[in-house]
Design an enzyme around this catalytic site. Structure first.
Site, PDB file in Angstrom:
ATOM      1  N   SER A   4       0.864  -1.184   0.000  1.00  0.00           N
ATOM      2  CA  SER A   4       0.000   0.000   0.000  1.00  0.00           C
ATOM      3  C   SER A   4       0.893   1.223   0.000  1.00  0.00           C
ATOM      4  O   SER A   4       2.064   1.160   0.398  1.00  0.00           O
ATOM      5  CB  SER A   4      -0.885   0.006   1.250  1.00  0.00           C
ATOM      6  OG  SER A   4      -1.512   1.261   1.432  1.00  0.00           O
ATOM      7  N   TYR A  63      -1.908  -1.346  10.588  1.00  0.00           N
ATOM      8  CA  TYR A  63      -2.061  -1.579   9.143  1.00  0.00           C
ATOM      9  C   TYR A  63      -0.868  -1.027   8.368  1.00  0.00           C
ATOM     10  O   TYR A  63      -0.259  -1.722   7.547  1.00  0.00           O
ATOM     11  CB  TYR A  63      -3.350  -0.930   8.644  1.00  0.00           C
ATOM     12  CG  TYR A  63      -3.513  -0.984   7.143  1.00  0.00           C
ATOM     13  CD1 TYR A  63      -3.885  -2.164   6.516  1.00  0.00           C
ATOM     14  CD2 TYR A  63      -3.266   0.140   6.353  1.00  0.00           C
ATOM     15  CE1 TYR A  63      -4.018  -2.223   5.133  1.00  0.00           C
ATOM     16  CE2 TYR A  63      -3.397   0.093   4.976  1.00  0.00           C
ATOM     17  CZ  TYR A  63      -3.769  -1.099   4.368  1.00  0.00           C
ATOM     18  OH  TYR A  63      -3.886  -1.153   3.004  1.00  0.00           O
TER      19      TYR A  63
END
Length: 261
Positions: free
Chosen positions: A140, A153
């Site tokens: 990401s 995360y």
């Protein structure tokens, strides 16, 4: 290099489903892995009706201990050979770390990191014996910058980025391409699963990249043997390079204000 058989985790929706649909158009056989049985079988049926490929389905909750080994063993039992592994399964969790459930943080680490490492280790050994193969690990743009309120995360995605780039370097002379796919906000159920406030989710939905675009960019980068690719246009590339121009503390304070509910 044409991909003969790809294994995709988290294949029942979002980027994973888009990978399955795109690869099916190039006659790639598929092994679809997820825990959503109805969605997975529905997708497999649709793909087989549209193409001549074979589609195998493995129903597995990847947050369980040794889930990667279970998937690998099922693939071996069925006599299948994987020459492209796509570790896509993952999720986030929004909120101040100390106020979120610890069990969810640990499940996130299991899914985003542990099972990814497990599957990569098992299938990479096989690819090295074959002298060819490819691995796409979905990271990401969060992997380039610590994110307050998405702390675990972002940390898992930083791991995926670093891990995959190292494998890219290790396997350059072994006929194996390793790519860290780093999308920005993408059309998926990420915000819902991560439990973002509805106001935040509505604001974020305006700038989402389609999962299909992310997949096309990833496959092009894999073909070009890149170690990573940032999808979503110029804005996301500016974000991931911001730490080169601003002090980390300055960026952290700015991001904290942006992500605060």
């Amino acid at each position: 290099m044409a991909i003969k058989t790809a294994l995709i985790t988290g294949a029942s929706s979002g980027i994973g489903q888009a990978f399955a649909e795109e690869l099916a158009t190039s006659c790639t056989n598929l092994i679809l892995v997820a825990r959503s049985e109805d969605k997975l079988y529905r997708l497999a049926k649709q793909l087989k009706e549209k193409t001549s490929i074979t589609v195998e389905v493995i129903i597995q909750d990847l947050t369980e201990p040794q889930a990667g080994q279970k998937v690998y063993d099922l693939v071996q039992d069925r006599g299948l050979t994987v020459d492209c592994l796509i570790n896509n399964a993952g999720f986030g969790d929004y909120g101040p770390f100390a106020q979120r459930e610890l069990s969810k943080q640990l499940e996130m680490i299991q899914l985003n990191v542990t099972v990814l490492v497990e599957l990569t280790h098992l299938f990479l050994q096989q690819m090295q014996q074959q002298g060819e193969g490819s691995i796409i690990n979905v990271a990401s743009i969060a992997g380039f910058q610590s994110l307050p309120y998405l702390s675990t995360y972002a940390a898992t995605k930083a791991f995926v980025l670093s891990f995959t780039e190292a494998l890219w370097a290790e396997n350059q002379e072994k006929g194996i391409n390793c790519l860290a796919l780093c999308p920005g906000p993408t059309e998926s159920n990420f915000f819902e699963v991560a439990d973002f406030p509805q106001s935040f989710e509505s604001k974020s939905n305006s700038g989402l990249t389609s999962a299909q675009t992310v997949v096309k960019d990833a496959l092009k980068a894999l073909e070009n043997n890149q170690s990573n690719v940032v999808t979503g246009g110029v804005a996301n590339n500016l974000i991931v390079n911001s730490s080169r121009f601003f002090p980390r503390e300055f960026l952290l304070k700015a991001v904290e204000k942006q992500f605060r509910a």
